[in-house]
Write an enzyme that holds these catalytic residues in place. Structure first.
Site, PDB file in Angstrom:
ATOM      1  N   ASP A 487       0.812  -1.216   0.000  1.00  0.00           N
ATOM      2  CA  ASP A 487       0.000   0.000   0.000  1.00  0.00           C
ATOM      3  C   ASP A 487       0.843   1.263   0.000  1.00  0.00           C
ATOM      4  OD1 ASP A 487      -2.602  -0.943   0.008  1.00  0.00           O
ATOM      5  OD2 ASP A 487      -2.623  -1.253   2.172  1.00  0.00           O
TER       6      ASP A 487
HETATM    7  C1  GLC Z   1      -1.577  -3.852   5.330  1.00  0.00           C
HETATM    8  C2  GLC Z   1      -2.791  -3.938   4.458  1.00  0.00           C
HETATM    9  C3  GLC Z   1      -2.565  -4.809   3.281  1.00  0.00           C
HETATM   10  C4  GLC Z   1      -1.302  -4.432   2.593  1.00  0.00           C
HETATM   11  C5  GLC Z   1      -0.128  -4.415   3.532  1.00  0.00           C
HETATM   12  C6  GLC Z   1       1.143  -3.930   2.894  1.00  0.00           C
HETATM   13  O1  GLC Z   1      -1.410  -5.045   6.022  1.00  0.00           O
HETATM   14  O2  GLC Z   1      -3.896  -4.413   5.171  1.00  0.00           O
HETATM   15  O3  GLC Z   1      -3.647  -4.736   2.394  1.00  0.00           O
HETATM   16  O4  GLC Z   1      -1.114  -5.326   1.550  1.00  0.00           O
HETATM   17  O5  GLC Z   1      -0.423  -3.578   4.609  1.00  0.00           O
HETATM   18  O6  GLC Z   1       1.117  -2.574   2.621  1.00  0.00           O
HETATM   19  C1  GLC Z   2      -0.241   2.460   5.595  1.00  0.00           C
HETATM   20  C2  GLC Z   2       0.353   1.260   6.250  1.00  0.00           C
HETATM   21  C3  GLC Z   2      -0.022   0.011   5.536  1.00  0.00           C
HETATM   22  C4  GLC Z   2      -1.506  -0.047   5.343  1.00  0.00           C
HETATM   23  C5  GLC Z   2      -1.996   1.234   4.657  1.00  0.00           C
HETATM   24  C6  GLC Z   2      -3.472   1.245   4.390  1.00  0.00           C
HETATM   25  O1  GLC Z   2      -0.008   3.555   6.378  1.00  0.00           O
HETATM   26  O2  GLC Z   2       1.754   1.362   6.335  1.00  0.00           O
HETATM   27  O3  GLC Z   2       0.470  -1.120   6.192  1.00  0.00           O
HETATM   28  O4  GLC Z   2      -1.826  -1.155   4.594  1.00  0.00           O
HETATM   29  O5  GLC Z   2      -1.617   2.337   5.377  1.00  0.00           O
HETATM   30  O6  GLC Z   2      -4.236   1.538   5.501  1.00  0.00           O
END
Ligand code: GLC
Ligand code: GLC
Length: 813
Positions: A487
């Site tokens: 993300d």
């Molecule tokens: C969080 C989110 C997931 C994403 C991951 C890496 O665990 O829930 O959807 O893939 O972060 O950013």
């Molecule tokens: C980010 C986090 C990630 C998460 C994303 C969406 O700040 O680092 O892990 O999946 O937000 O909420």
């Protein structure tokens, strides 16, 4: 390494984690409830309850990031002379003579003892019932008669957990309650559009109560010393506005050796519109009374608890392993499967790190969670797939999240995460392989929940694959969109405004250049699955069409995605490499190594082996593999959030446990059992539990999303426990790739990948209407099944064909 203090231990026989010191390094929590009514409960009874949706239907209040950290929950105060104490130590923190918290499968039992009195509370949510049971047993273990004053305590949330903590100009005027007998009803907003209320009941006469927080606590006091409790005098307050609570007051006399049970119930009720009131302004309590009647004695409660335990027995009987290694067996047989159920239920919504208001159910998250859950209750997995697919758009893209209460896509976050569609194939294939239920493919499923837009689920899968093919960039690799699985790799965001969300901002318009090798690998893995599925259901042309696209993707990765020692991670907006030796920082990333090795891209050319070696060389550290290396030391605005984190945390070189299993599976597919195992054991909670309780901080019985990486200030410190794709991926890895029991369309494929030290082991696997007892003899081999016999008869190949009934399987490697 200094000797680490221990706060608890596993009790495998009871499937419990036993906490023996209330002052754990962080609240160690558990989840209650399996379907509609849920609670979070910490080892000191902190936490809260909600119905289905932690944002829109919050029943009790909880303040996140509080001081002290975990403040507020269901508290019992025992006043014994001048001493006031709580069975869970908090909030009074009166030193106890004995304390124990047992977190079990959907229940928690907290016991405290003080001055010869024991208070033991069993917390659980009975199956199919919308309530939390709190069975409190008070025992007088002293030689004298005890006259005790008992106060219960819950604080109501005004339903919407978001507005509850911000709209005080309204909130302080809306609160309403009713009190009848031993039941306190919470009916805020019931007079207008809500058709639900909550209640807190005890199955004994009460000698007083309180429903107004400030009257009970005192404006200048705290939960640790409420006026009413300290004085031993309830105020019988009736809340009008301000902050409604529920507190019962009971006087208890216990002879030496005597013991008394009290059943407290926190319940939730919905009424039909025309049945809301029994008299003007008076709520219709019929359903509440019926629910109370079902659980108003110790016997009834014990029976409901037995039913819950039997339910878990059955769930945990589906896949059982006996290796003789307790640390492995307890994770496989108990905790990993338990965590999978919890993540399936909550996605990433409500934990002690997820406030329950920020995120609903994720499209990618929930599809991944399915692989950890599908063997447990297939019909619920089936429904979930349909719900998720219903939030897809006609072009194959989809809402990134949806709200569990409404099942509607979340407009605030929208779509544009280009890995999302592939996960639908991942989840659906796992479901069909487990159940053999191909009929799900014919289910009519809408787009964006619009009635009239329905097409078959198979059509949804097809457009999911096509979404990738139709969105290729300059190197014929998948465009990343707002982000892929990571993300925080936001290659079209370009933000200098701290008030912009990295996830939803695209300052450089629809990205037409930035490409993802992670999606490329994911596309090849799920594309192969899709091709096999098409062949299986007689869609040869479609299989051929997609095989070509998969082949083309493999070629594109080999040509533009290989950096010499590992796979690149991405191309940025300008077409420059990310995750390359040419880069100054973050030369290598884990995601593309995981997915491209799982996809076996360039295996013959040696790419897979080299990539796996590079993970060991550049990503591995004492606590697992970091996400990227070296960490970013400054913000790079072309890359987005990933470079916003300090070194070693989260997506910037944290050990993002979620993606360690990808590499482990890559190792397994490549047959490197020793390496697979050593990576696996590093992040396996039971191994961490033994060594690092203090350092790790968070619950030692489940995986957390992130462990601080080697570049962090305190490597090994865990965060974001419970709700993480790690649960499902750890399960998928160990059950299917390490222990090697893999559901397939026509039976079970057996293909373990083990460390060479592995001893003989047995897996008992219920599969559809069959049960297989599978004895595996590794014979010192890491990989390669030599011979399988099914009920004494040799089997060709590695798939044992499915047939009903009980079977014994013998496997020689
Ligand atoms: C969080 C989110 C997931 C994403 C991951 C890496 O665990 O829930 O959807 O893939 O972060 O950013
Ligand atoms: C980010 C986090 C990630 C998460 C994303 C969406 O700040 O680092 O892990 O999946 O937000 O909420």
């Amino acid at each position: 390494m200094e000797e680490q203090k221990r706060y608890g231990h596993f009790d495998d026989q009871h499937r419990e984690y036993v906490i023996t010191d209330p002052q754990t390094p962080w609240p160690w929590i558990n989840y209650l409830g399996n379907e509609d009514f849920f609670s979070l409960i910490s080892n000191t009874a902190g936490g809260y309850s909600f119905y289905k949706d932690a944002k829109f239907r919050r029943i009790t209040r909880y303040r996140y990031n509080n001081v002290p950290m975990d403040n507020g929950g269901r508290y019992f105060y025992v006043k014994d002379g001048d001493t006031v104490w709580n069975p869970g130590w908090k909030p009074c923190k009166t030193p106890l003579d004995f304390y124990e918290c047992r977190h079990g499968m959907s229940y928690t039992r907290i016991t405290g003892r003080k001055n010869g009195v024991e208070a033991s509370v069993l917390f659980f949510v009975p199956l199919k019932k919308w309530c939390e049971v709190q069975k409190l047993t008070l025992t007088n273990q002293s030689q004298e008669t005890k006259s005790l004053k008992l106060f219960s305590f819950e604080e109501w949330c005004l339903w919407n957990a978001a507005t509850d903590m911000e709209n005080f100009q309204r909130n302080f005027s809306t609160g309403e309650v009713e009190i009848e007998g031993s039941t306190i009803y919470h009916k805020t907003e019931y007079r207008e559009r809500r058709n639900h209320y909550a209640f807190y009941h005890v199955n004994a006469p009460i000698q007083g109560f309180d429903t107004d927080r400030e009257t009970f606590v005192g404006l200048y006091n705290e939960f640790a010393n409420p006026d009413a409790v300290m004085e031993g005098k309830p105020r019988n307050s009736h809340a009008h506005g301000w902050s409604p609570i529920a507190s019962h007051y009971i006087e208890v006399t216990l002879a030496p050796g005597e013991s008394k049970d009290f059943v407290f119930l926190l319940g939730y009720i919905e009424n039909e519109q025309d049945e809301k009131f029994s008299a003007p302004q008076v709520i219709n309590k019929t359903k509440a009374k019926a629910l109370i009647a079902e659980l108003d004695t110790t016997e009834k409660v014990d029976r409901a608890f037995d039913v819950l335990c039997t339910y878990w027995d059955a769930l945990l009987n589906i896949y059982k392993v006996k290796t003789g290694n307790d640390k492995l067996d307890r994770m496989v047989n108990i905790w990993n499967q338990y965590q999978c159920m919890v993540t399936f239920n909550f996605s990433r919504s409500a934990s002690f790190f997820e406030s329950g208001v920020g995120r609903g159910m994720g499209f990618r998250d929930s599809n991944q969670d399915l692989v950890g859950f599908v063997h447990q209750i297939p019909p619920r997995a089936r429904q979930r797939i349909i719900d998720i697919a219903s939030t897809q758009f006609p072009d194959g893209g989809c809402y990134h999240q949806y709200q569990p209460l409404t099942k509607r896509g979340n407009n605030d976050i929208g779509g544009g995460f280009n890995d999302d569609p592939c996960w639908l194939i991942f989840g659906t294939v796992a479901y069909i392989k487990e159940t053999g239920d191909f009929s799900i493919l014919d289910e009519m499923v809408p787009f964006d929940n619009q009635p009239g837009s329905e097409v078959t689920l198979f059509e949804h899968l097809k457009i999911s694959m096509d979404h990738v093919i139709k969105n290729l960039g300059p190197h014929m690799l998948p465009l990343i969109g707002r982000a892929d699985w990571n993300d925080c790799l936001n290659l079209n965001c370009f933000s200098w405004d701290p008030n912009e969300s990295f996830q939803t901002t695209e300052n450089v318009s629809e990205g037409t250049k930035a490409e993802s090798l992670m999606i490329a690998g994911l596309f090849v893995v799920t594309g192969k699955d899709y091709v096999a599925l098409c062949k299986k259901i007689g869609k040869a042309d479609e299989a051929e069409r997609m095989q070509k696209a998969v082949d083309a993707m493999i070629e594109a990765v080999k040509k533009h995605g290989w950096d010499g020692e590992w796979y690149l991670r991405a191309y940025d907006f300008y077409g420059r490499k990310i995750g390359s030796n040419e880069c100054e920082e973050a030369k290598i990333f884990i995601e593309s190594q995981g997915w491209c090795t799982m996809a076996e891209i360039g295996a013959e050319e040696g790419m897979v082996a080299k990539s796996l070696d590079s993970c060991k060389k550049y990503l591995e550290c004492e606590h697992g593999m970091v996400l990227n290396n070296p960490a970013f030391t400054r913000y790079i605005y072309e890359y987005g959030e990933i470079s916003s984190y300090p070194e070693g945390y989260k997506e910037n070189a944290g050990i993002f446990c979620h993606n360690n299993p990808w590499v482990i599976i890559g190792e397994c597919i490549a047959g490197r059992g020793n390496d697979a195992w050593s990576h696996y054991a590093k992040i396996l909670p039971s191994y961490v539990e033994e060594k690092y309780q203090t350092l790790h901080k968070v619950e030692p019985y489940v995986n957390c999303q992130m462990v601080a990486g080697k570049d962090a200030f305190r490597p090994g410190e865990g965060k974001n426990s419970w709700l993480t794709g790690t649960a499902a991926w750890m399960w998928y890895t160990v059950s299917e790739f390490i222990l090697g029991i893999k559901p397939d369309y026509d039976g079970i494929r057996i293909d373990p990948c083990l460390p060479e030290t592995a001893k003989d082991y047995t897996v008992t696997r219920k599969f559809r209407e069959a049960e297989y007892v599978i004895n595996i003899h590794p014979n010192g081999q890491q990989k390669g099944v030599k011979q399988i016999t099914l009920d004494g008869n040799p089997v060709d190949g590695t798939v044992i064909p499915y047939s009903k009934g009980k079977h014994t399987v013998d496997v020689q490697m």
